[in-house]
Design a protein around this motif. Sequence first.
Motif, PDB file in Angstrom:
ATOM      1  N   HIS A   1       0.838  -1.202   0.000  1.00  0.00           N
ATOM      2  CA  HIS A   1       0.000   0.000   0.000  1.00  0.00           C
ATOM      3  C   HIS A   1       0.870   1.247   0.000  1.00  0.00           C
ATOM      4  O   HIS A   1       0.666   2.177  -0.770  1.00  0.00           O
TER       5      HIS A   1
ATOM      6  N   CYS B   1      -9.362   4.873   1.995  1.00  0.00           N
ATOM      7  CA  CYS B   1      -7.910   4.767   1.871  1.00  0.00           C
ATOM      8  C   CYS B   1      -7.277   5.910   2.659  1.00  0.00           C
ATOM      9  O   CYS B   1      -7.770   7.026   2.640  1.00  0.00           O
TER      10      CYS B   1
ATOM     11  N   ARG C   1      -4.398   7.236   2.089  1.00  0.00           N
ATOM     12  CA  ARG C   1      -3.454   8.062   1.358  1.00  0.00           C
ATOM     13  C   ARG C   1      -4.061   9.433   1.091  1.00  0.00           C
ATOM     14  O   ARG C   1      -5.228   9.551   0.716  1.00  0.00           O
TER      15      ARG C   1
ATOM     16  N   CYS D   1      -6.417  10.473  -1.995  1.00  0.00           N
ATOM     17  CA  CYS D   1      -6.986   9.278  -2.634  1.00  0.00           C
ATOM     18  C   CYS D   1      -8.386   9.079  -2.066  1.00  0.00           C
ATOM     19  O   CYS D   1      -8.579   9.135  -0.854  1.00  0.00           O
TER      20      CYS D   1
ATOM     21  N   CYS E   1      -6.011  -0.857  -1.847  1.00  0.00           N
ATOM     22  CA  CYS E   1      -6.828   0.206  -2.424  1.00  0.00           C
ATOM     23  C   CYS E   1      -6.772   0.059  -3.941  1.00  0.00           C
ATOM     24  O   CYS E   1      -5.690   0.170  -4.540  1.00  0.00           O
TER      25      CYS E   1
ATOM     26  N   CYS F   1      -5.317   3.668  -5.782  1.00  0.00           N
ATOM     27  CA  CYS F   1      -3.917   4.152  -5.797  1.00  0.00           C
ATOM     28  C   CYS F   1      -2.882   3.040  -5.897  1.00  0.00           C
ATOM     29  O   CYS F   1      -1.691   3.322  -6.064  1.00  0.00           O
TER      30      CYS F   1
END
Length: 292
Positions: free
Chosen positions: A192, A265, A267, A270, A287, A290
Motif C-alpha cells: 500500500h 484509503c 493516502r 486518494c 486500495c 492508488c
Amino acid sequence: MPELPEVETVRRGLDKHVRGCVVKSAQIHSSGLRWPFQADLGRKLTGSQIEICDRRGKYLLLHLDTGNTWVTHLGMTGGFSIDGRPAKGRQVYEPKPHVRSRHEHVTLLLCDGRVLSFSDPRRFGSMEVVDTNALALHAVLSRLGPEPIDSTFDADQLAGQLHGRRCSIKAAIMNQQIVAGVGNIYACEALHRARISPRRMACTLVRASGQPTDRCQRLAVSLTDILQRAIEIGGSTLRDFSGIDGEVGGFSLSFRAYDREDLRCRRRNCFGVIRRYEQAGRSTFACPVCQR
Ligand SMILES: [Zn+2]
C-alpha cells in the motif's frame, strides 16, 4: 502470526533477560510442536550458557557456549515467558514454585533461579538445537532471502530476488526465500505504501536489464520502513502474540490497508476504499485506486 518485527521484539527481550544465563535443568512436556522434538533436546540445553540471542527471518537463534544454537520458530501462537521478577541490585532471584501453563511445552530452570518457559497452544512453532557450524547448511535457514532491515538491503537486491518471478508481488515478498520475515500484514502494508497492486506480477518490478523499476525502488524503501517502524513500537501486538514478559503491548501500528475493508484509503488525496480479497488462501487488503 508473528512476523519479523514481533520476532525481533522477542529477540530483544530474550537478549536482555537471558543473555549470559546458564540452563540448570530442562523439562520437555510434550512430544513436539509442528515437528517432533529431538529426543535429546533437554539434554542439549541442560548446562549450556546462552551467549547471545540472534534472529534470522522469523527464526530465533540462541547461540549456546556448547557450540550449538537453539533455533525456535514461534509459529502462530508460540511465546516465551520468564518467571521471577528482576530484583534491584540482586543477581539471584528467589526460586518460586513455577506453575506450568496448559500449553507449556518446554520449561528451563536458569541458574539464577528464574524459569524460562515456552508455550504454544496451536503447536505450529518449531524448536531444535543444532550445531552452530552447520547452520549454513540448515535446510530452511540456509535458504532464507535477505533481511529487509539490513543496511545492505536495497532495490537492486530486491530486483535480483524478483527477477523472473511469475507469481504475484504479494506472494513473492511473503516467500521467505525471496525476502525473510515478511508475512501477510506487512506485505499488505508495504505494498500500500509503495502504491503497488498486490496482484501485479513480481517480475514486472524488474527491467529487462535486471535494474529495479520505480515501483521496486518504492517497495524496497517501504518494506524497510514499515518493518523498522513496527520494531520501534515493539511489534504490533495482534491476537495471540505476546512479548517475552508475557504482557501484551498496548500499542499497535496504525495500519493503512490491513484489516481496513470498506474503509477510506488513508493516502492523502486518494478517494479509494480498501477492498479485501482472497489471494493464495490469505486475506489481501488493498486500495484499487492508488495501488497499481
Ligand atoms: Zn488509495
